[in-house]
Design an enzyme around this catalytic site. Structure first.
Site, PDB file in Angstrom:
ATOM      1  CG  ASP A 165      -1.597   1.256   1.493  1.00  0.00           C
ATOM      2  OD1 ASP A 165      -2.262   1.738   0.550  1.00  0.00           O
ATOM      3  OD2 ASP A 165      -1.484   1.800   2.612  1.00  0.00           O
ATOM      4  CG  ASP A 199      -1.214   7.651   0.335  1.00  0.00           C
ATOM      5  OD1 ASP A 199      -0.072   7.939  -0.067  1.00  0.00           O
ATOM      6  OD2 ASP A 199      -2.248   7.911  -0.312  1.00  0.00           O
TER       7      ASP A 199
HETATM    8 MG   LIG Z   1      -2.900   3.169   3.461  1.00  0.00          MG
END
Ligand SMILES: [Mg+2]
Length: 189
Positions: free
Chosen positions: A9, A11
């Site tokens: 992922d 962020d």
């Molecule tokens: Mg995230």
């Protein structure tokens, strides 16, 4: 021989979660992510970022801006001898305002669309691959793709840990951050 991958992922996992950002100058990459990615590279994992970017559907960022951020993130790591093999992003959202991207789409996590596409593109054996993320949608996307999902406690991770517990969703591992996740994968794999 199929490849193993570690899906990341963006962020809250690779860098701070600062909400919708449209320029690399707003990004704060976790310094320890460099060592994490080197470790993944040295152990022959494909490193692939999978990120929901509804900012595009919402008309907050242009698609080109998101692509440019990814180019610069890739360069940031490359300058430090760490490789991200590819980025997959999902620009869609059902509540979007940009007509082209206003829809429910199978690429949006928790659906596994981006992981399945990457598996085709890079000949990845998902059952021998991992996903690292800080959100429930990451953990579910990894599980839905048949990967082992690792929850990190950076970003929204602490909050997610509580939510997963309430819903009885069990990640393969819960660990401090992307570096401890990488170390765990390498040592136990
Ligand atoms: Mg995230």
């Amino acid at each position: 021989m199929d490849n193993q991958a570690i899906f990341l992922d963006r962020d809250g996992t690779l860098m701070e979660d600062r909400g919708y950002i449209c320029d690399f100058s707003e990004a704060a990459i976790f310094p320890f992510a460099v060592d994490a990615l080197r470790l993944m590279n040295e152990n022959n994992f494909k490193v692939i970022v999978v990120t929901n970017q509804s900012s595009i559907a919402r008309g907050i960022c242009a698609e080109d801006q998101v692509r440019e951020i990814h180019r610069q993130i890739q360069k940031f790591f490359l300058d430090r001898e760490a490789v991200i093999d590819d980025f997959y992003y999902c620009p869609y959202h059902i509540d979007g305002v940009v007509e082209k991207f206003k829809k429910k789409h199978e690429c949006r996590k928790p659906s596994p669309g981006m992981l399945l596409q990457a598996a085709k593109d890079y000949h990845i054996d998902l059952s021998r691959s991992f996903l690292i993320g800080d959100n429930e949608c990451d953990i579910l996307a990894g599980q839905n793709a048949g990967c082992r999902s690792i929850l990190v406690l950076t970003g929204k991770g602490e909050q997610t840990r509580t939510e997963l517990k309430q819903k009885n969703i069990k990640p393969y591992l819960i660990t401090a951050n992307i570096l401890t996740a990488a170390e765990n994968i390498i040592w136990n794999n």
